[in-house]
Design a protein around this motif. Structure first.
Motif, PDB file in Angstrom:
ATOM      1  N   GLY A   1      12.785   0.374   8.506  1.00 36.01           N
ATOM      2  CA  GLY A   1      12.497   1.021   7.235  1.00 36.01           C
ATOM      3  C   GLY A   1      13.611   1.937   6.761  1.00 36.01           C
ATOM      4  O   GLY A   1      14.685   2.002   7.346  1.00 36.01           O
TER       5      GLY A   1
ATOM      6  N   LEU B   1      -0.931   5.095   6.448  1.00 32.90           N
ATOM      7  CA  LEU B   1       0.343   4.411   6.620  1.00 32.90           C
ATOM      8  C   LEU B   1       0.229   2.907   6.424  1.00 32.90           C
ATOM      9  O   LEU B   1      -0.808   2.320   6.718  1.00 32.90           O
ATOM     10  CB  LEU B   1       0.915   4.698   8.009  1.00 32.90           C
ATOM     11  CG  LEU B   1       1.428   6.128   8.234  1.00 32.90           C
ATOM     12  CD1 LEU B   1       1.771   6.323   9.690  1.00 32.90           C
ATOM     13  CD2 LEU B   1       2.638   6.395   7.360  1.00 32.90           C
ATOM     14  N   LYS B   2       1.313   2.274   5.974  1.00 29.48           N
ATOM     15  CA  LYS B   2       1.338   0.815   5.855  1.00 29.48           C
ATOM     16  C   LYS B   2       1.378   0.239   7.267  1.00 29.48           C
ATOM     17  O   LYS B   2       2.022   0.799   8.142  1.00 29.48           O
ATOM     18  CB  LYS B   2       2.598   0.366   5.104  1.00 29.48           C
ATOM     19  CG  LYS B   2       2.779   0.975   3.735  1.00 29.48           C
ATOM     20  CD  LYS B   2       3.976   0.363   3.002  1.00 29.48           C
ATOM     21  CE  LYS B   2       5.325   0.739   3.606  1.00 29.48           C
ATOM     22  NZ  LYS B   2       5.791   2.078   3.198  1.00 29.48           N
TER      23      LYS B   2
ATOM     24  N   SER C   1       4.127   0.638  10.408  1.00 28.61           N
ATOM     25  CA  SER C   1       4.931   1.863  10.295  1.00 28.61           C
ATOM     26  C   SER C   1       5.095   2.504  11.661  1.00 28.61           C
ATOM     27  O   SER C   1       4.276   2.314  12.554  1.00 28.61           O
ATOM     28  CB  SER C   1       4.252   2.862   9.361  1.00 28.61           C
ATOM     29  OG  SER C   1       3.986   2.292   8.126  1.00 28.61           O
ATOM     30  N   LYS C   2       6.165   3.268  11.805  1.00 26.36           N
ATOM     31  CA  LYS C   2       6.463   3.884  13.097  1.00 26.36           C
ATOM     32  C   LYS C   2       6.094   5.361  13.051  1.00 26.36           C
ATOM     33  O   LYS C   2       6.451   6.071  12.121  1.00 26.36           O
ATOM     34  CB  LYS C   2       7.972   3.784  13.319  1.00 26.36           C
ATOM     35  CG  LYS C   2       8.402   3.457  14.735  1.00 26.36           C
ATOM     36  CD  LYS C   2       9.893   3.605  14.864  1.00 26.36           C
ATOM     37  CE  LYS C   2      10.522   2.361  15.421  1.00 26.36           C
ATOM     38  NZ  LYS C   2      11.976   2.550  15.613  1.00 26.36           N
TER      39      LYS C   2
ATOM     40  N   ASP D   1       8.063   5.021   5.881  1.00 23.70           N
ATOM     41  CA  ASP D   1       8.121   3.985   6.904  1.00 23.70           C
ATOM     42  C   ASP D   1       8.020   4.589   8.294  1.00 23.70           C
ATOM     43  O   ASP D   1       7.546   3.957   9.232  1.00 23.70           O
ATOM     44  CB  ASP D   1       9.457   3.223   6.809  1.00 23.70           C
ATOM     45  CG  ASP D   1       9.633   2.571   5.449  1.00 23.70           C
ATOM     46  OD1 ASP D   1      10.739   2.643   4.896  1.00 23.70           O
ATOM     47  OD2 ASP D   1       8.654   1.997   4.948  1.00 23.70           O
ATOM     48  N   ASN D   2       8.562   5.815   8.440  1.00 27.35           N
ATOM     49  CA  ASN D   2       8.569   6.489   9.734  1.00 27.35           C
ATOM     50  C   ASN D   2       8.039   7.909   9.588  1.00 27.35           C
ATOM     51  O   ASN D   2       8.318   8.577   8.604  1.00 27.35           O
ATOM     52  CB  ASN D   2      10.007   6.597  10.276  1.00 27.35           C
ATOM     53  CG  ASN D   2      10.656   5.251  10.474  1.00 27.35           C
ATOM     54  OD1 ASN D   2      10.415   4.564  11.455  1.00 27.35           O
ATOM     55  ND2 ASN D   2      11.497   4.857   9.528  1.00 27.35           N
TER      56      ASN D   2
ATOM     57  N   THR E   1       1.622   7.595   2.651  1.00 26.10           N
ATOM     58  CA  THR E   1       1.688   6.160   2.424  1.00 26.10           C
ATOM     59  C   THR E   1       3.096   5.619   2.215  1.00 26.10           C
ATOM     60  O   THR E   1       3.435   4.551   2.705  1.00 26.10           O
ATOM     61  CB  THR E   1       0.828   5.777   1.201  1.00 26.10           C
ATOM     62  OG1 THR E   1      -0.432   6.410   1.336  1.00 26.10           O
ATOM     63  CG2 THR E   1       0.603   4.295   1.127  1.00 26.10           C
TER      64      THR E   1
END
Lengths: 197, 131
Positions: free
Chosen positions: A75, A163-164, A167-168, A141-142, A138
């Motif tokens: 991401g 979160l999507k 995701s991390k 990515d992290n 949302t």
């Protein structure tokens, strides 16, 4: 005779009282300033879940960088929940991520912004005065969180909901109660846990 | 010891993994080629499982179960509003949390690139030119 001595008495007093007033004014301003600044640092203790300003150590920072890079650098965006003096956000921005720090302490937000400018990453390292419970995660990515024990269960629920998939989430010092750990970096108090949510 | 790889290959983790090999547009789901699979008991937390249901790709989970040879342990379709269906949640819990691939590999469905799994640890590290 008494008139003259009265005048001289007054003259002797004036410089002292002026100096005294100035000294008083200085101490009063300094105390007020100290109170205003320190109250931001004491305020966390008065909240339901206390998340004090405890900056990440160099080892912990190194482990966070490692966690973001493995298994792959994923991401483009990172959010640091409770960014403190901004060290995580700035480090991560230098890695090429677009990084955001959420922090309730206005002095730390100001300090972080100045640090970002001096380190040359202000274009992609931004800071916002934000309550972590009111924020929406949302778009990131992290996620990086250096939390406290009591914080993790409710934060876990919030992150799972927002979160999507894929995701991390990287947790320092305290892990999440239920999410299965995907990877760890480092050991002891410097351990960093990676979760793919 | 500094660990920089995934800790274990549970199906819940597999469900979230996508191949990030350069140029790959659809690296999901990673094909499981398992030579050794183990079942380890994990505390059942129904609330956690039902909350995770919204993020699980059910078809990918079904395929994963097929690849490791446990096709019939899971219904083909997830149940709507499954919070109260304990039986379903237990099956989902078993599939997601209690099955681990010990030896084998994960294959990118598009590029064919294999990520080896040994001692339950998949090595997802990409080379410089693959990122």
């Amino acid at each position: 005779m008494s008139e003259i001595s009265d005048e001289t008495d007054e003259n002797i007093l004036q410089p002292k009282s002026r100096a005294g007033l100035a000294a008083f004014g200085f101490v009063a301003t300094a105390t007020a300033g100290l109170f205003i600044v320190s109250s931001s640092f004491i305020a966390p203790a008065l909240r339901k879940i206390c998340l004090p300003f405890v900056p990440a150590t160099d080892v912990q920072l190194k482990n966070v960088v490692s966690a973001l890079k493995h298994p792959t650098k994923f991401g483009k965006s990172v959010v640091d929940i409770g960014s403190g003096d901004g060290r995580v956000v700035i480090t991560v921005a230098k890695m090429g991520f677009s990084a955001v720090g959420y922090e309730l302490n206005s002095w730390l937000v100001l300090y972080s912004k100045i640090q970002a400018i001096t380190k040359g990453v202000a274009s992609h390292a931004t800071f916002k005065r934000m309550d972590l419970w009111k924020a929406s995660y949302t778009k990131f990515d992290n996620v990086v969180i250096f939390g406290v024990d009591e914080l993790m269960p409710n934060l876990e629920k919030k992150l799972i909901a927002e979160l999507k998939p894929g995701s991390k989430v990287i947790a320092c010092r305290f892990p999440f109660p239920n999410l299965p750990v995907t990877a760890t970096h480092g050991k002891g108090v410097d351990t960093v846990w990676t979760y793919i949510v | 010891m500094l660990l920089s790889r995934i800790l274990n290959m549970r199906l819940i983790t597999h469900n979230m993994l996508t191949s990030h090999v350069k140029g790959v547009t659809n690296g999901y789901p990673l094909i499981i080629e398992a030579t050794e699979v183990e079942e380890k008991e994990v505390d059942f937390n129904p609330e956690f499982i039902s909350r995770m249901m919204s993020r699980i790709e059910w078809p990918a989970l079904v395929k994963a179960m097929e690849w490791i040879g446990k096709k019939d342990c899971l219904p083909e379709e997830p149940i709507e509003n499954c919070e109260k269906d304990n039986d379903f949640l237990q099956k989902a819990h078993h599939a997601l949390m209690e099955i681990e691939v010990i030896t084998g590999s994960l294959k990118c469905p598009e590029s064919g690139r294999k990520f080896p799994i040994s001692n339950g640890i998949p090595n997802m590290l990409l080379n410089e030119d693959e990122v």
